[in-house]
Design an enzyme around this catalytic site. Structure first.
Site, mmCIF file in Angstrom:
data_model
loop_
_atom_site.group_PDB
_atom_site.id
_atom_site.type_symbol
_atom_site.label_atom_id
_atom_site.label_comp_id
_atom_site.label_asym_id
_atom_site.label_seq_id
_atom_site.Cartn_x
_atom_site.Cartn_y
_atom_site.Cartn_z
ATOM 1 N N LYS A 1 0.858 -1.481 0.007
ATOM 2 C CA LYS A 1 0.082 -0.118 -0.096
ATOM 3 C C LYS A 1 0.684 1.170 -0.047
ATOM 4 C CE LYS A 1 -1.622 1.665 3.966
ATOM 5 N NZ LYS A 1 -1.254 2.946 4.194
ATOM 6 N N ARG B 1 0.651 14.533 13.648
ATOM 7 C CA ARG B 1 1.343 14.417 12.347
ATOM 8 C C ARG B 1 1.147 15.549 11.268
ATOM 9 N NH1 ARG B 1 -0.771 8.241 10.261
ATOM 10 N NH2 ARG B 1 1.139 8.586 8.782
HETATM 11 C C1 UD1 Z 1 4.572 6.990 6.461
HETATM 12 C C2 UD1 Z 1 3.718 5.753 6.081
HETATM 13 C C3 UD1 Z 1 3.201 5.246 7.661
HETATM 14 C C4 UD1 Z 1 4.374 5.095 8.574
HETATM 15 C C5 UD1 Z 1 5.296 6.323 8.850
HETATM 16 C C6 UD1 Z 1 6.542 6.098 9.573
HETATM 17 C C7 UD1 Z 1 2.612 5.963 4.121
HETATM 18 C C8 UD1 Z 1 1.623 6.370 3.095
HETATM 19 N N1 UD1 Z 1 2.603 6.186 5.433
HETATM 20 O O1 UD1 Z 1 3.741 8.050 7.066
HETATM 21 O O2 UD1 Z 1 2.490 3.896 7.285
HETATM 22 O O3 UD1 Z 1 3.915 4.601 9.756
HETATM 23 O O4 UD1 Z 1 5.751 6.629 7.302
HETATM 24 O O5 UD1 Z 1 7.264 4.913 8.922
HETATM 25 O O6 UD1 Z 1 3.831 5.818 3.572
HETATM 26 N N2 UD1 Z 1 6.446 14.864 10.532
HETATM 27 C C9 UD1 Z 1 6.602 16.148 10.898
HETATM 28 N N3 UD1 Z 1 6.332 17.127 10.084
HETATM 29 C C10 UD1 Z 1 5.859 16.648 8.558
HETATM 30 C C11 UD1 Z 1 6.020 15.375 8.512
HETATM 31 C C12 UD1 Z 1 6.363 14.454 9.389
HETATM 32 O O7 UD1 Z 1 6.760 16.501 12.238
HETATM 33 O O8 UD1 Z 1 5.926 17.623 7.742
HETATM 34 C C13 UD1 Z 1 6.692 13.766 11.690
HETATM 35 C C14 UD1 Z 1 5.538 12.848 11.910
HETATM 36 O O9 UD1 Z 1 4.586 13.462 12.910
HETATM 37 C C15 UD1 Z 1 6.110 11.740 12.644
HETATM 38 C C16 UD1 Z 1 7.670 11.567 11.904
HETATM 39 O O10 UD1 Z 1 7.839 12.913 11.264
HETATM 40 O O11 UD1 Z 1 6.514 11.891 14.142
HETATM 41 C C17 UD1 Z 1 7.564 10.842 10.777
HETATM 42 O O12 UD1 Z 1 6.331 10.895 10.031
HETATM 43 P P1 UD1 Z 1 6.328 10.323 8.478
HETATM 44 O O13 UD1 Z 1 7.595 9.545 8.135
HETATM 45 O O14 UD1 Z 1 5.949 11.578 7.701
HETATM 46 O O15 UD1 Z 1 5.056 9.703 8.397
HETATM 47 P P2 UD1 Z 1 4.116 9.647 7.088
HETATM 48 O O16 UD1 Z 1 5.042 9.947 5.732
HETATM 49 O O17 UD1 Z 1 2.830 10.463 7.236
#
Ligand code: UD1
Length: 420
Positions: free
Chosen positions: A22, A121
């Site tokens: 996915k 998030r």
């Molecule tokens: C992706 C995955 C999800 C997985 C996660 C971590 C997809 C569709 N989803 O989610 O299944 O659990 O990676 O491996 O691929 N953060 C910020 N600011 C931002 C972006 C992220 O502070 O702009 C923080 C988030 O709150 C979190 C961390 O960074 O604490 C990692 O998040 P991120 O890797 O971005 O998760 P997703 O990409 O949403």
């Protein structure tokens, strides 16, 4: 609403074919906005993929679905560049259209995803990255309103935190920007690597694939040539079914897996006491003589994935001794704890650390799924609980697990999908 009814303590064992990932399918679908035509194979038939296909269709993409797992997408006649709230609130990953829409059409509006069950998030890092590439961004009425009328320009971006979809968004934007983009502290997940490989197959030069520094030479606005890609196997689905074998202490064999993507999970299963058998086209978990309590910390790839934390917590209830799980990525990803306690699990929670006492007898009950992976941890717990467990709100599960009842039945689980 559907719910699952599972009878515990049945004999588990058998084989399962793993579906396409996915989390790889979603960025690939979003990337179709950069291509003349993109053909995608091995798409998993899950709700999140359908949601993104619906969004692409709304934007104006021509989508031909040859079979469940195969689509051809042409993004020639885009009529909208807005990802509306009703779609984004269903699936946060809709934020993945931000980079491609902006890079190709010079403008877009994407609803802010807001919070979700596993934490705040935010998407601030996505926004900052686009701004560094020359986009003007304002937040208006809950929408990210972005414009770059003269196109995006290559830039040097260092992420403050490693972000998977943030890296993917930036990669897609950089692919059509003018000049070179350097991404520091990039995510290294296999899904990010597959997106890089897709862009490379379309002629984009990318250095450092699989490392934390990526250098992308953009096409200068030129649409990418038609390509074909097959989605990689889902490492989290594979890990979940390995845990089904583990919690029942039975042999389960998976086909269509990439064992190298599962290293951290396999290492942890071996540390607990299980045997792992890797053959050319399959991977099996073999029963353990003794299941040792364990410690784990979730981190970015190649570390232990946060998407497998809840499943290993279910497994910890059946190990000998006290296991300790620390969640480092999402501050609120322990929603399954109170539901597992309803089944009789002994778990104490302090901040981001959970302690789980092994050897507890679980007993079936009504429980509520709270997010995608929490739901699968409840299924795993139900496999060893006495009597029936009813798992409600399984729409979470349908977001990411293809043919879940069919696959569970294939390894001997007595499961029924019923209506509330
Ligand atoms: C992706 C995955 C999800 C997985 C996660 C971590 C997809 C569709 N989803 O989610 O299944 O659990 O990676 O491996 O691929 N953060 C910020 N600011 C931002 C972006 C992220 O502070 O702009 C923080 C988030 O709150 C979190 C961390 O960074 O604490 C990692 O998040 P991120 O890797 O971005 O998760 P997703 O990409 O949403």
């Amino acid at each position: 609403m559907d719910y699952l009814r599972i009878l515990g303590e049945q004999k588990i064992g058998g084989s399962i074919t793993i579906s396409g990932a996915k989390n790889s399918a979603l960025p690939i679908l979003a990337a179709s906005l950069l291509f003349k035509e993109l053909e995608i194979d091995n798409l998993p038939d899950v709700a999140d993929v359908k949601t993104l296909l619906r969004l692409l269709e709304y934007l104006g993409c021509d989508i031909q679905q040859e079979s469940i797992g195969n689509v051809k997408i042409r993004a020639e006649r885009i009529v909208h560049t807005k990802a509306t709230y009703d779609i984004v609130r269903k699936m946060r990953a809709s934020i993945l259209v931000l980079g491609p829409l902006l890079a190709r059409f010079g403008r877009c509006e994407v609803s802010l995803p807001g919070g979700c069950a596993i934490g705040a998030r935010p998407v601030d890092l996505h926004i900052k990255a686009m701004e560094k590439m020359g986009a003007e961004i304002v937040i208006e009425n809950g929408y990210i309103v972005a414009s770059a009328p003269k196109g995006l320009k290559g830039a040097h971006i260092s992420f403050d935190k490693i972000t998977v979809t943030g890296t993917e968004n930036l990669l897609m934007a950089a692919a059509l920007a003018s000049g070179e983009t350097i991404i520091n502290n990039a995510a290294k997940e296999p899904e990010v690597v597959q997106l890089c490989e897709l862009l490379v197959s379309a002629g984009i030069e990318i250095e450092g694939i699989g490392s934390d520094t990526l250098k992308v030479r953009g096409s200068g606005g030129e649409v990418l040539k038609s390509c074909h890609i097959k989605v990689i196997p889902d490492r989290i689905e594979a890990g979940t079914y390995l845990c089904a074998g583990a919690i029942a202490n039975a042999k389960v064999t998976l086909s269509n897996v990439n064992a190298s993507h599962l290293q951290a999970i396999l290492d942890k299963l071996e540390e607990i006491g299980f045997g792992i058998e890797i053959l050319e086209n399959s991977l099996s978990i073999l029963p353990a003589k003794k299941r040792q309590a364990f410690e784990l910390i979730t981190t970015e790839y190649p570390g232990f994935p946060t998407d497998m934390q809840a499943q290993f917590m279910a497994l910890a209830t059946q190990c000998e001794g006290m296991s300790v799980i620390e969640e480092r990525l999402f501050e609120n990803r322990f929603m399954h704890v109170s539901e597992m306690q309803r089944l009789g699990a002994y778990i104490s929670l302090k901040g981001k650390v959970a302690q789980i006492r092994g050897g507890e007898v679980l007993r079936g009950a009504d429980v509520m799924a709270t997010d995608l992976r929490a739901s699968s941890a409840l299924i795993l717990s139900a496999l060893v609980a006495k009597g029936f467990t009813q798992i409600h709100r399984i729409y979470h599960l349908d977001r990411g697990y293809e043919k879940i009842e069919q696959k569970l039945k294939a390894i001997g689980v007595e499961v029924q999908r019923l209506k509330e």
